[in-house]
Design a protein around this motif. Structure first.
Motif: not given
Length: 377
Positions: A364, A371, A377
């Protein structure tokens, strides 16, 4: 640069600058110490380029380094000089005084002065082009400029000149040719692989387009043959001076001995759009493609992958196609979607959509979470 010296220098650089994490704000990586530059996308909302520790992006706005176009003409010429050195295009470079063998780009600038007629005393308007094709008289060089889109004409101080710098950074990234500009190389094997790759493409793929009137390919070919012969002679003289007695064969001309030029040909077709090229109109030739029948309209001399005009006519000739440096390099080695560098290690992460990452860079942007694991987020 050999592997051991590259490893030593990179070790010192990483020790001084720190390895950096996903959310680091260090000034290592692709910025090269460049002064802050306002983002061309965010405009005034960006406070200036703040390089991420390993991404080629700005910490302030998240946009690419290319969108900030950091650097100046000197940096551009030095970077281009390193690229063209030790290649058949090295005649376009010059040695840097006191540079220990470093070379800089002999970029051809053009200044056009025209009278401005008015009721009062005549004045003159001056237009400076940051780059223009070499070997042409000013009239034909101006004709060449008129044949490329106005937005791409590199007139100093205009968006065209800025676009040229953005293309230099995007099409010919320094970290595709210089291990010292890479953050991700971690072993001698990876550095060795990169150095060999760069050496090979400089000798076998890299070229710079030449501008001439259709039918003048023979003169370009002869000039290329003379350069090759001179380089072979200089190399031979150097070896003899060192008393090595080497009998290595001289490098062959990239034009190919069987690639003749028919100077009587009157119907010239562009290798890009296949349309006719006017007999008095400047055309672009590529030595790697040969000088017989292969030529392009100036606006058609583009990368076959991204369609962008090839900056300063620098091309990579592969599988009978023109490519920019970026797309040629990533056709041979995968490119990391995180740090934008080529991946020379064996272990990498590949997504279903074909994108690739260094294992540590598949994370991220904000928190550094892998990921494959959901984050806030």
């Amino acid at each position: 640069m050999d592997v051991s010296s590259a490893m030593a220098k990179m070790s010192l650089k990483q020790t001084a600058g720190g390895a950096g994490g996903a959310g680091g704000a260090g000034r290592a990586g692709g910025a090269g110490g460049a002064a802050a530059a306002v983002c061309l996308v965010c405009k005034e909302s960006c406070s200036g380029f703040q390089p991420h520790s390993w991404r080629k992006a700005c910490m302030a706005c998240g946009c690419s380094m290319v969108d900030h176009a950091p650097g100046d003409d000197l940096e551009d010429d030095q970077r281009m000089g390193r690229l063209l050195a030790d290649s058949p295009c090295s005649h376009l470079t010059a040695k840097v005084k006191g540079g220990g063998g470093l070379r800089t780009y002999k970029r051809n600038r053009m200044i056009v002065t025209n009278p401005v007629v008015s009721r009062k005393d005549p004045t003159f308007s001056t237009t400076t082009y940051d780059w223009a094709p070499a070997g042409f008289n000013q009239k034909l060089a101006m004709t060449y400029m008129e044949l490329i889109p106005e937005s791409l004409r590199p007139v100093s101080g205009t968006d065209g000149a800025l676009q040229r710098r953005r293309q230099l950074l995007s099409q010919l990234p320094a970290y595709d040719q210089d291990p010292m500009k890479c953050q991700s190389l971690t072993s001698e094997e990876e550095i060795s692989s990169m150095l060999l790759f760069v050496q090979n493409y400089k000798q076998e793929v890299l070229g710079v387009g030449e501008v001439a009137i259709p039918g003048e390919g023979g003169a370009l070919r002869e000039a290329a043959n003379q350069r090759t012969a001179k380089e072979a002679k200089d190399k031979k003289d150097g070896l003899e001076h060192q008393d090595q007695g080497s009998t290595s064969s001289s490098p062959s001309s990239a034009t190919g001995s069987t690639n003749g030029t028919d100077n009587t040909k009157t119907d010239h077709r562009c290798s890009g759009c296949h349309g006719e090229v006017a007999s008095e109109s400047p055309a672009v030739y590529a030595e790697r493609a040969g000088y017989h029948g292969a030529l392009w309209h100036p606006s058609c001399f583009v990368c076959s992958e991204c369609g962008q005009g090839l900056v300063d006519l620098v091309y990579f000739w592969s599988n009978q196609k023109l490519l920019c440096g970026r797309h040629y390099c990533q056709s041979v080695w995968p490119r990391c979607s995180g740090c934008d560098e080529l991946i020379f290690c064996q272990s990498l992460h590949k997504a279903k959509d074909g994108r690739t990452w260094h294992l540590q860079h598949c994370c991220c942007w904000k928190c550094g979470q892998n990921l494959e694991t959901p984050c806030q987020h």
